[in-house]
Structure formats: C-alpha cells, structure tokens
Design a protein around this motif. Structure first.
Motif, short mmCIF file in Angstrom:
data_model
loop_
_atom_site.label_atom_id
_atom_site.label_comp_id
_atom_site.label_asym_id
_atom_site.label_seq_id
_atom_site.Cartn_x
_atom_site.Cartn_y
_atom_site.Cartn_z
N PRO A 62 -34.47 -34.72 -43.74
CA PRO A 62 -34.55 -34.02 -42.45
C PRO A 62 -35.41 -34.80 -41.47
N PHE A 63 -35.18 -34.54 -40.21
CA PHE A 63 -35.81 -35.39 -39.19
C PHE A 63 -37.34 -35.50 -39.30
N PRO A 64 -38.06 -34.40 -39.54
CA PRO A 64 -39.53 -34.55 -39.62
C PRO A 64 -39.96 -35.53 -40.71
N ALA A 65 -39.30 -35.46 -41.86
CA ALA A 65 -39.64 -36.38 -42.95
C ALA A 65 -39.26 -37.80 -42.58
N PHE A 66 -38.12 -37.93 -41.95
CA PHE A 66 -37.66 -39.25 -41.52
C PHE A 66 -38.65 -39.86 -40.52
N ALA A 67 -39.01 -39.07 -39.51
CA ALA A 67 -39.90 -39.58 -38.46
C ALA A 67 -41.27 -39.95 -39.03
N ALA A 68 -41.76 -39.11 -39.93
CA ALA A 68 -43.07 -39.41 -40.53
C ALA A 68 -43.00 -40.70 -41.34
N GLY A 69 -41.90 -40.87 -42.06
CA GLY A 69 -41.75 -42.10 -42.87
C GLY A 69 -41.66 -43.33 -42.01
N VAL A 70 -40.91 -43.23 -40.92
CA VAL A 70 -40.79 -44.38 -40.01
C VAL A 70 -42.16 -44.70 -39.39
N ALA A 71 -42.86 -43.63 -38.98
CA ALA A 71 -44.18 -43.83 -38.38
C ALA A 71 -45.14 -44.50 -39.35
N GLU A 72 -45.07 -44.06 -40.58
CA GLU A 72 -45.96 -44.63 -41.59
C GLU A 72 -45.67 -46.11 -41.79
N LYS A 73 -44.41 -46.46 -41.84
CA LYS A 73 -44.06 -47.85 -42.04
C LYS A 73 -44.44 -48.70 -40.82
N ALA A 87 -51.36 -42.90 -44.23
CA ALA A 87 -50.29 -42.07 -44.79
C ALA A 87 -50.60 -40.58 -44.73
N PRO A 88 -51.77 -40.13 -45.12
CA PRO A 88 -52.03 -38.69 -45.04
C PRO A 88 -51.96 -38.17 -43.60
N MET A 89 -52.41 -38.97 -42.67
CA MET A 89 -52.35 -38.56 -41.27
C MET A 89 -50.91 -38.37 -40.83
N ALA A 90 -50.09 -39.34 -41.19
CA ALA A 90 -48.70 -39.27 -40.77
C ALA A 90 -48.02 -38.06 -41.40
N ALA A 91 -48.33 -37.83 -42.66
CA ALA A 91 -47.70 -36.71 -43.35
C ALA A 91 -48.14 -35.39 -42.72
N ALA A 92 -49.39 -35.32 -42.32
CA ALA A 92 -49.90 -34.09 -41.77
C ALA A 92 -49.39 -33.84 -40.36
N ALA A 93 -49.33 -34.87 -39.60
CA ALA A 93 -49.01 -34.68 -38.19
C ALA A 93 -47.52 -34.68 -37.90
N GLY A 94 -46.74 -35.15 -38.83
CA GLY A 94 -45.29 -35.06 -38.71
C GLY A 94 -44.74 -35.72 -37.47
N VAL A 95 -43.87 -35.01 -36.80
CA VAL A 95 -43.13 -35.61 -35.71
C VAL A 95 -44.02 -36.04 -34.56
N VAL A 96 -45.00 -35.23 -34.24
CA VAL A 96 -45.83 -35.54 -33.09
C VAL A 96 -46.55 -36.87 -33.30
N LEU A 97 -47.08 -37.02 -34.51
CA LEU A 97 -47.77 -38.26 -34.80
C LEU A 97 -46.78 -39.43 -34.80
N ALA A 98 -45.60 -39.15 -35.32
CA ALA A 98 -44.60 -40.20 -35.33
C ALA A 98 -44.35 -40.70 -33.92
N ALA A 99 -44.29 -39.76 -33.00
CA ALA A 99 -44.05 -40.14 -31.62
C ALA A 99 -45.18 -41.02 -31.11
N SER A 100 -46.39 -40.66 -31.44
CA SER A 100 -47.53 -41.44 -30.99
C SER A 100 -47.47 -42.85 -31.53
N VAL A 101 -47.16 -42.96 -32.78
CA VAL A 101 -47.15 -44.28 -33.40
C VAL A 101 -46.04 -45.12 -32.84
#
Lengths: 227, 194
Positions: A62-73, A87-101
């Motif tokens: 699902p998109f939140p997991a996808f976005a978090a994974g992409v952000a982490e990488k 990694a824990p930050m990305a997992a916790a913040a999900g999509v919003v953090l992904a957008a930031s990254v």
C-alpha cells in the motif's frame, strides 16, 4: 512437441494494452487498440492480468508503506551509516516524512562540509526541480529551502539565518537525523548567511549571530545565500 | 514565523498550488500510474514477494533520481518496465546456478502431466541460460510482446542486432531444454521471422 514461447502476435501486444490502460496512446492508435482489445481473447487476458497486478500492489505494498520504503532508501547515503537512526523515523512518520525526504533527497555533493562525522545540507526546490544548492548558486525568488542534518553523535542543533541587522532562528532543538521539519523561503535581497550549529548540549539559538557565538566545541557549518 | 527576510513554510509544503508538484503528490502519482506494472515485473522475475517489494522501491528511488529521463521517454510505461527488468536481471544473475535446478524440476513435473509448461514461466527460467545482452531483449519480446522494430527503437539498437540477440536467446534456450525436456522443441516465433 513444439512449444511456443510467445512474442507479439498480429495486432496483439501486452505492452500496447499496458500503454492503452496507462493513457499513453492517443487518437487513431488508441481507438484501434481499444477495438482490438475488446474483441481479442488474448489481449483480454492481458487486461485481466493487469488488474491482478493492481490488486497485488494494493494488497502487498500500500502507498504509505511504499512511500516510507522509498524515503528510507533515499535517506541512506552510501558513505554514511544513517540507516539505523533514519529507519524508525521513516516508519513512524509515513507519508509525510516521505514527502519531506523526497523534497530533499541527498546528492553526493554537499553544500556545506563537516570536519568530522556530522554534516549538513541545504536543498532548494524551485521551478527547475529539487536539488542540493550548489556552491555560488543564486537562490531564486520563491524557492523553498530546507536544511537536512546528518549530526553524527551530536544531540542538539540550531540553524539561524543571518542577514544584515537581523538574525532569524530557523530551528533549535534535537539534532534530527535528516531534513528539518520546516522548509523556509528566503525573501531577502543581496546576501545572507545560513549557520548550522551542532553540539552536545542545548543551544541558545537566539544568542547566535555569527560563528563566534557558537558554543565551545560545537560543529558549525555556514553557507552563503545570495540573489 | 514572520520576520524580515524570511518566510517559514509550514511543513515545507506551502504553495503547492503553484510551481512544481509537491514531492508527495509526485510520488503518489507515479505510484498510481506505474507501481503495479513495476511490482508485477519484479514478482515475475524474482519469484519472491519480499524481494519484489524491495526491488520496487529500489526502482522508484532510481527513477526519482532520473526524472528528466522519464519525462523524455516516449512511453513512461515502457521506460519503467525496462528499468525494472534491468534491475531484477541484475539481481537474479547472482543466482546463476538456480535456473538449471528450476528447469530440471519443471521437466520432472511435466513428465507426470500432460499440460505444457507455462510459456512465460519457461521464458523466465531460460533467461539466465542466455548471454546477458540477450536477456533483456528476450523479456521485451516474449513477455512485453514488443515487435523487433519496437525493441530496436526502445534500446536504440539496429534491427539486425535485436534479431541477433533473439537468436542467441533461442539457441541458448534450446540447448538448455535439450537437457531438461528433450521432447520439447522451440520453433521460431510465429509473429516475425528472426
């Protein structure tokens, strides 16, 4: 026995069906392909398989997991070991953090450099895209700027924008590993200086008006802004 | 924060209505349009859902670092599938010996059944029997069902080169099948002469 491995058939092509469904075909080609698919069992089967692909994606990634994974990488930089903290930050913040990254994806060229393990970067987003601000590159009006910290073992951080007669605190608090929560727009003219301070003790950011004001033993980075 | 010479953007995403799309919006758009195809390709080639999920993200990380290329591509779908294929082929090349065992198992299973092996599954197993340059061409031809001319255009290669690669793949596939399934013959593809 003879065994066909497949390949394009007369009028049949899995890629063409994909492109049709993705809206990449237009005009006569789109009409021709649509008519063909409607009457072709083989292409109809491809269409059903593509729907199954969609289902598999929604089910497995699902998109939140996808976005978090992409952000982490994106946050993992080959020359540093940031993954364990990021990694824990990305997992916790999900999509919003992904957008930031994503807005701040690191590049190999740093705007400011650290003498030790800690570094900082300044990213710019303007009409040309998102990138790390290059040395000497002017900041265009309306550009969004964001600082990313790579603090190493430092626990506290402050970022200030220093202009003639005016100093503004951009950030003061924990030394986050990655982009700071807020982007900013520099609306001034001429030149300004951006200072990032990393230390082991809380920093009184309001007292920092230049490098000399940084706490003893702190790491300090400075980048010049101009337009 | 409101000070002279500075405007703080809440959450860093202010002003989305103007300028380039927000990164979150861009990623969501790319996910909606292309992630299913990329994930499907990764699952097909890697045969492991966890690896496929990882590969999907890897492909999109590379994509985000090469957005201008995607925008210039005549078909973003073809561009992304090619990127996914390339990435996954690199991964499975590390498992060089496995295809022989998979083919042997398929051959043994087939002797107990009357059904021919599923053609795309067979293509996947035979990929690593072929030279590296022929693998990608084989996926484009037998899986994506691009014509030779379309492959030539997509890869910026000549038509004879594409034909040569397909012949290399078929020759390697026939040699591999002679061992695992001696009664199976691979005729020339019907669609186009090689």
């Amino acid at each position: 026995m003879n065994l066909e491995l497949g390949g394009p058939g007369p009028g049949c092509s899995a890629m063409r069906v994909r492109r049709l469904l993705a809206g990449e075909l237009a005009g006569a080609e789109a009409e021709r392909t649509l008519l063909h698919v409607q009457g072709c069992a083989r292409c109809g089967q491809v269409q059903r398989e593509l729907l199954l692909e969609q289902e598999a994606l929604r089910r497995d990634v699902p998109f939140p997991a996808f976005a978090a994974g992409v952000a982490e990488k994106l946050a993992v930089r080959p020359r540093r070991s940031l993954l364990s903290r990021w990694a824990p930050m990305a997992a916790a913040a999900g999509v919003v953090l992904a957008a930031s990254v994503l807005a701040l994806r690191p590049s190999d060229t740093e705007t400011v450099r650290s003498k030790g393990a800690a570094t900082a970067q300044l990213f710019v987003q303007d009409r040309a895209g998102t990138r790390e601000l290059s040395a000497g590159e002017p900041v265009v009006a309306g550009a969004r700027l964001r600082i990313a910290l790579h603090p190493g073992r430092r626990t506290q951080a402050a970022a200030v924008l220093i202009e003639p007669g005016e100093t503004s605190v951009l950030y003061s608090g924990a030394a986050l590993n990655g982009p700071l929560p807020q982007a900013f727009e520099w609306t001034g003219q001429g030149a300004a200086s951006l200072l990032v301070v990393l230390a082991d003790e809380p920093i009184d950011a309001a007292r920092i008006h230049g490098v000399k004001d940084a706490p003893r033993g702190a790491d300090v980075w400075q980048v010049q802004l101009h337009r | 924060m409101n000070v002279k010479g500075l405007r703080v953007l809440e959450g860093g995403r202010a002003g989305e209505s103007s300028g380039p799309p927000s990164p979150a919006g861009l990623l969501a758009e790319l996910y909606e349009k292309h992630a299913a195809a990329v994930y499907g390709r990764c699952r097909y080639l890697l045969k492991d859902d966890a690896e496929a999920r990882d590969a999907l993200q890897d492909v999109f990380v590379k994509l985000l670092q090469a957005l201008p290329e995607l925008r210039q591509a005549s078909s973003p779908t073809a561009y992304l599938l090619r990127a996914a294929t390339h990435h996954c082929l690199n991964l499975i090349r590390a498992r060089q010996g496995q295809w022989r065992e998979q083919l042997r198992i398929l051959g043994a299973a087939r002797r107990q059944e009357t059904e021919p092996p599923e053609r795309r599954e067979l293509v996947r197993m035979l990929l690593l029997a072929a030279p590296e340059e022929a693998q990608e061409v084989a996926v484009m031809y037998f899986v994506d069902e691009l014509t030779q001319a379309e492959i030539a255009q997509e890869l910026s290669r000549s038509l004879p080169t594409v034909r040569k690669r397909l012949k290399e793949f078929l020759a390697a596939a026939r040699a591999a099948l002679r061992e695992a399934m001696p009664d199976v013959l691979l005729p020339e593809p019907e669609g186009e002469a090689l």
